[in-house]
Scaffold this motif. Sequence first.
Motif, PDB file in Angstrom:
ATOM      1  N   ALA A   5       0.827  -1.211   0.000  1.00  0.00           N
ATOM      2  CA  ALA A   5       0.000   0.000   0.000  1.00  0.00           C
ATOM      3  C   ALA A   5       0.854   1.251   0.000  1.00  0.00           C
ATOM      4  CB  ALA A   5      -0.931   0.007   1.205  1.00  0.00           C
ATOM      5  N   LEU A   6       2.064   1.162   0.504  1.00  0.00           N
ATOM      6  CA  LEU A   6       2.928   2.334   0.561  1.00  0.00           C
ATOM      7  C   LEU A   6       3.314   2.839  -0.827  1.00  0.00           C
ATOM      8  CD1 LEU A   6       5.259   1.428   3.527  1.00  0.00           C
ATOM      9  CD2 LEU A   6       3.402   3.060   3.495  1.00  0.00           C
ATOM     10  N   GLN A   7       3.291   1.977  -1.820  1.00  0.00           N
ATOM     11  CA  GLN A   7       3.664   2.438  -3.146  1.00  0.00           C
ATOM     12  C   GLN A   7       2.561   3.243  -3.823  1.00  0.00           C
ATOM     13  OE1 GLN A   7       4.499  -0.871  -5.644  1.00  0.00           O
ATOM     14  NE2 GLN A   7       2.529  -1.835  -5.321  1.00  0.00           N
ATOM     15  N   TRP A   8       1.331   3.148  -3.362  1.00  0.00           N
ATOM     16  CA  TRP A   8       0.231   3.896  -3.966  1.00  0.00           C
ATOM     17  C   TRP A   8       0.023   5.260  -3.324  1.00  0.00           C
ATOM     18  CZ3 TRP A   8      -0.067   1.636  -8.195  1.00  0.00           C
ATOM     19  CH2 TRP A   8      -0.115   0.265  -8.318  1.00  0.00           C
ATOM     20  N   ILE A   9       0.458   5.429  -2.091  1.00  0.00           N
ATOM     21  CA  ILE A   9       0.247   6.690  -1.384  1.00  0.00           C
ATOM     22  C   ILE A   9       0.919   7.867  -2.085  1.00  0.00           C
ATOM     23  CG2 ILE A   9       0.649   7.912   0.785  1.00  0.00           C
ATOM     24  CD1 ILE A   9       0.156   5.242   2.208  1.00  0.00           C
ATOM     25  N   PRO A  10       2.169   7.755  -2.528  1.00  0.00           N
ATOM     26  CA  PRO A  10       2.775   8.906  -3.228  1.00  0.00           C
ATOM     27  C   PRO A  10       2.044   9.292  -4.514  1.00  0.00           C
ATOM     28  CG  PRO A  10       4.475   7.392  -2.538  1.00  0.00           C
ATOM     29  CD  PRO A  10       3.167   6.717  -2.274  1.00  0.00           C
ATOM     30  N   PHE A  11       1.512   8.307  -5.216  1.00  0.00           N
ATOM     31  CA  PHE A  11       0.750   8.621  -6.429  1.00  0.00           C
ATOM     32  C   PHE A  11      -0.551   9.339  -6.082  1.00  0.00           C
ATOM     33  CE2 PHE A  11       3.271   4.986  -8.015  1.00  0.00           C
ATOM     34  CZ  PHE A  11       3.918   5.646  -9.036  1.00  0.00           C
ATOM     35  N   TYR A  12      -1.187   8.925  -4.988  1.00  0.00           N
ATOM     36  CA  TYR A  12      -2.403   9.608  -4.540  1.00  0.00           C
ATOM     37  C   TYR A  12      -2.107  11.057  -4.198  1.00  0.00           C
ATOM     38  CZ  TYR A  12      -6.289  11.023  -1.662  1.00  0.00           C
ATOM     39  OH  TYR A  12      -7.332  11.723  -1.132  1.00  0.00           O
ATOM     40  N   VAL A  13      -1.038  11.275  -3.444  1.00  0.00           N
ATOM     41  CA  VAL A  13      -0.667  12.634  -3.044  1.00  0.00           C
ATOM     42  C   VAL A  13      -0.294  13.469  -4.266  1.00  0.00           C
ATOM     43  CG1 VAL A  13       1.040  13.973  -1.741  1.00  0.00           C
ATOM     44  CG2 VAL A  13       0.003  11.945  -0.723  1.00  0.00           C
ATOM     45  N   TRP A  48      -6.771  -0.427   5.275  1.00  0.00           N
ATOM     46  CA  TRP A  48      -7.739   0.627   5.555  1.00  0.00           C
ATOM     47  C   TRP A  48      -7.155   1.758   6.380  1.00  0.00           C
ATOM     48  CZ3 TRP A  48     -11.864   1.305   2.868  1.00  0.00           C
ATOM     49  CH2 TRP A  48     -12.455   0.233   2.245  1.00  0.00           C
ATOM     50  N   TYR A  49      -6.138   1.466   7.176  1.00  0.00           N
ATOM     51  CA  TYR A  49      -5.535   2.541   7.969  1.00  0.00           C
ATOM     52  C   TYR A  49      -4.865   3.575   7.080  1.00  0.00           C
ATOM     53  CZ  TYR A  49      -6.376   0.119  12.333  1.00  0.00           C
ATOM     54  OH  TYR A  49      -6.977  -0.460  13.401  1.00  0.00           O
ATOM     55  N   TYR A  50      -4.250   3.134   6.011  1.00  0.00           N
ATOM     56  CA  TYR A  50      -3.614   4.069   5.086  1.00  0.00           C
ATOM     57  C   TYR A  50      -4.653   4.924   4.357  1.00  0.00           C
ATOM     58  CZ  TYR A  50       0.761   1.614   5.902  1.00  0.00           C
ATOM     59  OH  TYR A  50       1.875   1.064   6.470  1.00  0.00           O
ATOM     60  N   VAL A  51      -5.836   4.369   4.133  1.00  0.00           N
ATOM     61  CA  VAL A  51      -6.926   5.158   3.541  1.00  0.00           C
ATOM     62  C   VAL A  51      -7.331   6.270   4.500  1.00  0.00           C
ATOM     63  CG1 VAL A  51      -9.320   5.111   2.763  1.00  0.00           C
ATOM     64  CG2 VAL A  51      -7.774   3.273   2.121  1.00  0.00           C
ATOM     65  N   LEU A  52      -7.401   5.935   5.763  1.00  0.00           N
ATOM     66  CA  LEU A  52      -7.722   6.944   6.768  1.00  0.00           C
ATOM     67  C   LEU A  52      -6.678   8.056   6.774  1.00  0.00           C
ATOM     68  CD1 LEU A  52      -9.554   7.767   9.166  1.00  0.00           C
ATOM     69  CD2 LEU A  52      -7.972   6.486  10.608  1.00  0.00           C
ATOM     70  N   TYR A  53      -5.406   7.689   6.683  1.00  0.00           N
ATOM     71  CA  TYR A  53      -4.346   8.692   6.645  1.00  0.00           C
ATOM     72  C   TYR A  53      -4.418   9.529   5.375  1.00  0.00           C
ATOM     73  CZ  TYR A  53      -2.416   5.777  10.355  1.00  0.00           C
ATOM     74  OH  TYR A  53      -2.245   5.055  11.509  1.00  0.00           O
ATOM     75  N   CYS A  54      -4.739   8.903   4.261  1.00  0.00           N
ATOM     76  CA  CYS A  54      -4.874   9.653   2.999  1.00  0.00           C
ATOM     77  C   CYS A  54      -6.054  10.627   3.062  1.00  0.00           C
ATOM     78  CB  CYS A  54      -5.042   8.697   1.828  1.00  0.00           C
ATOM     79  SG  CYS A  54      -3.538   7.825   1.369  1.00  0.00           S
ATOM     80  N   LEU A  55      -7.151  10.192   3.657  1.00  0.00           N
ATOM     81  CA  LEU A  55      -8.301  11.087   3.793  1.00  0.00           C
ATOM     82  C   LEU A  55      -8.004  12.238   4.747  1.00  0.00           C
ATOM     83  CD1 LEU A  55     -11.247   8.533   3.799  1.00  0.00           C
ATOM     84  CD2 LEU A  55     -10.492  10.029   1.942  1.00  0.00           C
ATOM     85  N   LEU A  56      -7.245  11.960   5.798  1.00  0.00           N
ATOM     86  CA  LEU A  56      -6.830  13.026   6.703  1.00  0.00           C
ATOM     87  C   LEU A  56      -5.922  14.017   5.971  1.00  0.00           C
ATOM     88  CD1 LEU A  56      -6.785  14.172   9.585  1.00  0.00           C
ATOM     89  CD2 LEU A  56      -4.780  12.731   9.996  1.00  0.00           C
ATOM     90  N   PHE A  57      -5.022  13.505   5.145  1.00  0.00           N
ATOM     91  CA  PHE A  57      -4.171  14.380   4.341  1.00  0.00           C
ATOM     92  C   PHE A  57      -5.010  15.206   3.373  1.00  0.00           C
ATOM     93  CE2 PHE A  57      -1.827  15.189   0.440  1.00  0.00           C
ATOM     94  CZ  PHE A  57      -0.785  15.966   0.943  1.00  0.00           C
ATOM     95  N   THR A  58      -6.043  14.597   2.794  1.00  0.00           N
ATOM     96  CA  THR A  58      -6.907  15.309   1.860  1.00  0.00           C
ATOM     97  C   THR A  58      -7.625  16.468   2.550  1.00  0.00           C
ATOM     98  OG1 THR A  58      -7.249  13.282   0.603  1.00  0.00           O
ATOM     99  CG2 THR A  58      -8.845  15.049   0.270  1.00  0.00           C
ATOM    100  N   VAL A  59      -8.128  16.229   3.743  1.00  0.00           N
ATOM    101  CA  VAL A  59      -8.799  17.296   4.493  1.00  0.00           C
ATOM    102  C   VAL A  59      -7.821  18.424   4.790  1.00  0.00           C
ATOM    103  CG1 VAL A  59      -9.877  17.843   6.707  1.00  0.00           C
ATOM    104  CG2 VAL A  59     -10.577  15.811   5.447  1.00  0.00           C
ATOM    105  N   LEU A  60      -6.611  18.082   5.220  1.00  0.00           N
ATOM    106  CA  LEU A  60      -5.613  19.109   5.511  1.00  0.00           C
ATOM    107  C   LEU A  60      -5.200  19.871   4.254  1.00  0.00           C
ATOM    108  CD1 LEU A  60      -3.386  17.217   8.088  1.00  0.00           C
ATOM    109  CD2 LEU A  60      -5.064  19.021   8.527  1.00  0.00           C
ATOM    110  N   ALA A  61      -5.075  19.170   3.131  1.00  0.00           N
ATOM    111  CA  ALA A  61      -4.710  19.826   1.879  1.00  0.00           C
ATOM    112  C   ALA A  61      -5.822  20.751   1.396  1.00  0.00           C
ATOM    113  CB  ALA A  61      -4.394  18.781   0.806  1.00  0.00           C
TER     114      ALA A  61
END
Length: 76
Positions: A5-13, A48-61
């Motif tokens: 899952a860590l390889q998809w997070i940078p692409f999402y960001v 699912w925890y990484y999804v939560l972190y991505c959504l938290l990043f989205t709110v902050l962004a």
Amino acid sequence: MQLIALQWIPFYVLYLGRGLQRARRGALTRADLLKPGLFLILVGLCDWYYVLYCLLFTVLALLAAWFAVACAWPAR
């Protein structure tokens, strides 16, 4: 499996940031909405925890982008 899952997070960001930049210029396309969604789904398939972190990043962004626009509004 969770490390995959860590390889998809940078692409999402990356695509989220690109979409926010294009939204500021007003030239948002369907691909700008679908690419972050695709990578968020890929993150969700792994953990699912990484999804939560991505959504938290989205709110902050989104808050940071809104704050940047709100502070620059009187200067226009």
